[in-house]
Design an enzyme around this catalytic site. Structure first.
Site, PDB file in Angstrom:
ATOM      1  N   HIS A 275      44.911  38.727  43.166  1.00  0.00           N
ATOM      2  CA  HIS A 275      46.435  38.686  43.015  1.00  0.00           C
ATOM      3  C   HIS A 275      46.737  37.263  44.215  1.00  0.00           C
ATOM      4  CE1 HIS A 275      47.050  42.484  41.235  1.00  0.00           C
ATOM      5  NE2 HIS A 275      46.452  43.110  42.336  1.00  0.00           N
TER       6      HIS A 275
ATOM      7  N   ASP B 178      40.237  44.426  36.380  1.00  0.00           N
ATOM      8  CA  ASP B 178      41.033  45.321  37.328  1.00  0.00           C
ATOM      9  C   ASP B 178      42.086  45.885  36.673  1.00  0.00           C
ATOM     10  OD1 ASP B 178      41.217  45.302  40.684  1.00  0.00           O
ATOM     11  OD2 ASP B 178      43.018  45.566  39.438  1.00  0.00           O
TER      12      ASP B 178
ATOM     13  N   HIS C 119      45.003  46.146  37.724  1.00  0.00           N
ATOM     14  CA  HIS C 119      46.197  45.346  37.985  1.00  0.00           C
ATOM     15  C   HIS C 119      45.936  43.788  37.261  1.00  0.00           C
ATOM     16  CE1 HIS C 119      46.132  48.406  40.942  1.00  0.00           C
ATOM     17  NE2 HIS C 119      47.267  48.534  40.657  1.00  0.00           N
TER      18      HIS C 119
ATOM     19  N   ASP D 283      39.636  50.221  39.599  1.00  0.00           N
ATOM     20  CA  ASP D 283      40.502  51.054  39.709  1.00  0.00           C
ATOM     21  C   ASP D 283      41.014  51.422  38.204  1.00  0.00           C
ATOM     22  OD1 ASP D 283      41.379  48.490  39.261  1.00  0.00           O
ATOM     23  OD2 ASP D 283      42.854  48.366  40.957  1.00  0.00           O
TER      24      ASP D 283
END
Ligand code: SP5
Ligand code: ZN
Length: 353
Positions: free
Chosen positions: A166, A202, A204, A291
């Protein structure tokens, strides 16, 4: 395979993140990585190494993907914070004000509160005394893993936290401060690979990595993730983001609704790997978050432990030298088994040298 571990990761161990009007315990904890190390002790799928202590080369590599004023800020943030008030030494730093549309981002404010907002995008990523040391050592792990692969290893893993995908050119957020996957990709480019692909699995969207390479055609960025219409980081990761300028066509987002089945997730993985092949990438970076696990407390996909073995096998069959970086995964007790399953599947299916 070679596994570069971040011996300083524990120095980043923040207390609270802002979530729905409350400060709640951080999801991104040192125990996550301890579980991976414990599983590697049970199933030694690779050799453990410390990263090369080459500070000048690391600084140069970081400056190729992050803005100097961002790196300077992050490196000195804790000392500035404590200098404001000695009592701050007992508190983690969280931003509370950000420049949004129409505000100036070109003027560097004097105020510390303003600068930490300028260089971040959420209130979920506390900075503490050891954040810089931990993140920097993690970046060293990513760089060393890429150098190992540039030097002929088929696969290497940067076993680190805090995660990185991120973090953008000049901002932190999503528990990420330095973009390890981007650093690995840039290092592969700098050491002989003409074209590199980053595949982000991931839960996200890898907004930081996308932003770093958005205008470039030498590094393809692919991300499969929860649809940003409902899932963090919300403001990037849509299917119509294809890259810009020279980079047009070198970004692929594969957003999937919360609750997507495992079968559909693996179909999206195929689409992502097809793009990697079409890019004629000479090396692959995998931003490995687990995740996507069915038991993850903040996510909405349903992968099970065995699916991570299949993921590793499939990544090996891409037939490219591969660097993996450790990203998210918050079902803490299962993170070790799931991550090592990916590595085991990968190692078992790599072509013999
Ligand atoms: C590296 C990484 O995985 N970063 C993720 C950062 C997510 N931070 C925001 C968490 C929002 C949690 N939403 C929970 C919904 C639970 N029902
Ligand atoms: Zn994640």
């Amino acid at each position: 395979m070679k596994i570069f571990r971040n011996a300083l990761h524990r120095r980043h161990d923040a207390r609270l993140e802002m979530y729905r009007g409350r400060l709640v315990p951080c999801h991104e904890t040192p125990a996550r990585l301890d579980h991976v190390l414990a599983e590697l002790a049970r199933r030694p799928v690779g050799s453990l190494h410390d990263p090369a202590p080459d500070d000048a080369a690391l600084d140069a590599a970081l400056a190729a993907i992050h803005a100097p004023r961002y790196l300077d800020f992050l490196a000195g943030a804790w000392d500035e914070w404590v200098a404001l008030d000695p009592a701050n030494a007992d508190l983690d730093i969280l931003p509370a004000v950000w420049p949004v549309r129409g505000f100036r981002a070109d003027v560097l404010p004097e105020s510390f509160a303003a600068r930490i907002g300028l260089f971040s995008f959420d209130a979920g990523s506390p900075v503490m005394a050891g954040t810089w040391a931990a993140a920097r050592e993690g970046a060293a792990c990513a760089r060393s893993a890429a150098l190992a692969v540039s030097g002929g290893e088929r696969a290497a893993f940067a076993l680190t936290r805090p995660p990185g995908h991120h973090a953008g050119p000049d901002f932190f957020g999503g528990y990420c401060f330095l973009n390890n996957a981007a650093l690995a990709a840039q290092t592969l480019r700098d050491h002989g690979a003409a074209r590199v692909a980053v595949l982000d699995v991931d839960y996200h969207h890898g907004n930081g990595t996308q932003t770093i390479f958005y205008g470039r055609d030498d590094v393809l960025t692919v991300s499969l993730h929860g649809d940003p219409r409902t899932e963090y980081p919300f403001f990037l990761g849509h299917a119509d983001e294809r890259g810009e300028g020279a980079g047009l066509g070198a970004n692929l987002n594969l957003p999937l609704p919360r609750g997507t089945s495992v079968a559909t997730w693996f179909e999206a993985l195929e689409a992502g790997l097809a793009a990697v092949a079409a890019h004629r990438a000479e090396a692959l970076v995998v931003a490995l978050g687990v995740d996507t696990f069915e038991g993850d407390p903040i996510s909405g996909f349903h992968l099970r432990a065995d699916d991570y073995l299949r993921l590793g096998e499939r990544l090996a069959r891409a037939g490219l030298p591969v660097v993996l970086t450790m990203e998210g995964g918050y079902a803490v007790a299962e993170v070790g088994g799931n991550v090592v399953n990916v590595l085991e599947g990968l190692v078992a299916s790599l072509p013999r040298p």
